[in-house]
Design a protein around this motif. Sequence first.
Motif, PDB file in Angstrom:
ATOM      1  N   GLY A 151       0.808  -1.212   0.000  1.00  0.00           N
ATOM      2  CA  GLY A 151       0.000   0.000   0.000  1.00  0.00           C
ATOM      3  C   GLY A 151       0.840   1.260   0.000  1.00  0.00           C
ATOM      4  N   GLN A 152       2.109   1.107   0.400  1.00  0.00           N
ATOM      5  CA  GLN A 152       3.037   2.236   0.394  1.00  0.00           C
ATOM      6  C   GLN A 152       4.238   1.978  -0.504  1.00  0.00           C
ATOM      7  N   ARG A 153       4.697   0.732  -0.486  1.00  0.00           N
ATOM      8  CA  ARG A 153       5.879   0.400  -1.287  1.00  0.00           C
ATOM      9  C   ARG A 153       5.837  -1.059  -1.727  1.00  0.00           C
ATOM     10  N   LEU A 154       6.604  -1.334  -2.768  1.00  0.00           N
ATOM     11  CA  LEU A 154       6.755  -2.697  -3.247  1.00  0.00           C
ATOM     12  C   LEU A 154       7.557  -3.512  -2.238  1.00  0.00           C
ATOM     13  N   ALA A 163      12.375  -5.691 -15.759  1.00  0.00           N
ATOM     14  CA  ALA A 163      12.852  -6.296 -17.000  1.00  0.00           C
ATOM     15  C   ALA A 163      11.961  -7.429 -17.491  1.00  0.00           C
ATOM     16  N   ILE A 164      11.047  -7.910 -16.650  1.00  0.00           N
ATOM     17  CA  ILE A 164      10.143  -8.983 -17.037  1.00  0.00           C
ATOM     18  C   ILE A 164       8.703  -8.525 -16.836  1.00  0.00           C
ATOM     19  N   ASP A 165       7.768  -9.336 -17.288  1.00  0.00           N
ATOM     20  CA  ASP A 165       6.351  -9.018 -17.138  1.00  0.00           C
ATOM     21  C   ASP A 165       5.943  -9.299 -15.690  1.00  0.00           C
ATOM     22  N   THR A 166       5.748  -8.243 -14.916  1.00  0.00           N
ATOM     23  CA  THR A 166       5.508  -8.381 -13.483  1.00  0.00           C
ATOM     24  C   THR A 166       4.198  -7.721 -13.087  1.00  0.00           C
ATOM     25  N   ALA A 167       3.380  -8.450 -12.348  1.00  0.00           N
ATOM     26  CA  ALA A 167       2.142  -7.905 -11.790  1.00  0.00           C
ATOM     27  C   ALA A 167       2.393  -7.444 -10.359  1.00  0.00           C
ATOM     28  N   THR A 168       1.727  -6.382  -9.960  1.00  0.00           N
ATOM     29  CA  THR A 168       1.790  -5.889  -8.586  1.00  0.00           C
ATOM     30  C   THR A 168       0.499  -6.287  -7.876  1.00  0.00           C
ATOM     31  N   VAL A 169       0.632  -6.859  -6.685  1.00  0.00           N
ATOM     32  CA  VAL A 169      -0.529  -7.390  -5.973  1.00  0.00           C
ATOM     33  C   VAL A 169      -0.718  -6.644  -4.653  1.00  0.00           C
ATOM     34  N   ASP A 170      -1.929  -6.191  -4.422  1.00  0.00           N
ATOM     35  CA  ASP A 170      -2.248  -5.361  -3.257  1.00  0.00           C
ATOM     36  C   ASP A 170      -2.326  -6.187  -1.973  1.00  0.00           C
ATOM     37  N   PHE A 171      -1.480  -5.829  -1.008  1.00  0.00           N
ATOM     38  CA  PHE A 171      -1.522  -6.408   0.334  1.00  0.00           C
ATOM     39  C   PHE A 171      -1.645  -5.296   1.377  1.00  0.00           C
ATOM     40  N   SER A 172      -2.315  -4.197   1.004  1.00  0.00           N
ATOM     41  CA  SER A 172      -2.385  -3.053   1.906  1.00  0.00           C
ATOM     42  C   SER A 172      -3.117  -3.373   3.207  1.00  0.00           C
ATOM     43  N   ASN A 173      -3.972  -4.395   3.192  1.00  0.00           N
ATOM     44  CA  ASN A 173      -4.660  -4.776   4.420  1.00  0.00           C
ATOM     45  C   ASN A 173      -3.836  -5.745   5.262  1.00  0.00           C
ATOM     46  N   HIS A 174      -2.590  -6.014   4.835  1.00  0.00           N
ATOM     47  CA  HIS A 174      -1.667  -6.852   5.612  1.00  0.00           C
ATOM     48  C   HIS A 174      -0.322  -6.137   5.768  1.00  0.00           C
ATOM     49  N   ARG A 175      -0.359  -4.815   5.871  1.00  0.00           N
ATOM     50  CA  ARG A 175       0.878  -4.040   5.868  1.00  0.00           C
ATOM     51  C   ARG A 175       1.852  -4.480   6.963  1.00  0.00           C
ATOM     52  N   ASP A 176       1.345  -4.783   8.157  1.00  0.00           N
ATOM     53  CA  ASP A 176       2.228  -5.169   9.267  1.00  0.00           C
ATOM     54  C   ASP A 176       2.962  -6.474   9.001  1.00  0.00           C
ATOM     55  N   ALA A 177       2.435  -7.281   8.094  1.00  0.00           N
ATOM     56  CA  ALA A 177       3.055  -8.581   7.816  1.00  0.00           C
ATOM     57  C   ALA A 177       4.436  -8.440   7.189  1.00  0.00           C
ATOM     58  N   PHE A 178       4.749  -7.272   6.646  1.00  0.00           N
ATOM     59  CA  PHE A 178       6.029  -7.073   5.978  1.00  0.00           C
ATOM     60  C   PHE A 178       7.057  -6.388   6.870  1.00  0.00           C
ATOM     61  N   ASP A 179       6.702  -6.153   8.136  1.00  0.00           N
ATOM     62  CA  ASP A 179       7.680  -5.603   9.080  1.00  0.00           C
ATOM     63  C   ASP A 179       8.800  -6.616   9.257  1.00  0.00           C
ATOM     64  N   ASN A 180      10.031  -6.160   9.056  1.00  0.00           N
ATOM     65  CA  ASN A 180      11.141  -7.108   9.159  1.00  0.00           C
ATOM     66  C   ASN A 180      12.063  -6.767  10.318  1.00  0.00           C
ATOM     67  N   VAL A 181      13.049  -7.629  10.522  1.00  0.00           N
ATOM     68  CA  VAL A 181      13.980  -7.507  11.644  1.00  0.00           C
ATOM     69  C   VAL A 181      15.373  -7.311  11.076  1.00  0.00           C
TER      70      VAL A 181
END
Length: 198
Positions: free
Chosen positions: A124-127, A159-177
């Motif tokens: 929702g904010q970044r890839l 460089a390739i055919d890439t789709a972007t998929v919305d996970f804005s309702n799971h934003r916290d899931a991408f918090d890393n360490v």
Amino acid sequence: MTVTAMILAGGLATRMGGQDKGLIPLAGRPMISWVIEAIDSQADAVIINANRNIEAYEALGYPVITDHVTGAAGPLAGIAAGLIGCRSEWLVTMPCDTPRVPAVLIQRLADGINGAEAAVAHDGQRLQPAHAMLRASAADRLETFLARGGRRMHDWYAAIDTATVDFSNHRDAFDNVNTPEQHARMEARLLGWQKEAR
């Protein structure tokens, strides 16, 4: 559609003092075990990409593959090894330092790929380029990209055919360490999560 999930644990973790991040204890168990628990039921197979402490990773009960590309090639080297080593039509990747992998990761990426060669999560904010689904047939092109000096994940997906998929309702899931401070915050969250689940 057959899918192999690969957990990327081959980095140098310089901001964590060079520790092997996937094996750092987090809320009572190795950090990577949280990712394994979240992804195992979503995929047909699970593999781990690691370049050190191989026996410790193998002890978790999953195949371990190492990078084929030498030098500081970054996560793309692990993805290339996974594309070559997987026996499925599709490879889904995620890093070992995001312990709250969404339960819908693979299904949503699969639903959003729409004939493309890759699908990448967007919070929702970044890839989130390490959370992606790729056709195994892209292996040769990725190896060529790396051989020509390509290293940035964004450049590869462009460089390739890439789709972007919305996970804005799971934003916290991408918090890393990435740092000791982030580790402490994530541990507190996971311990609270476990307490609520009881």
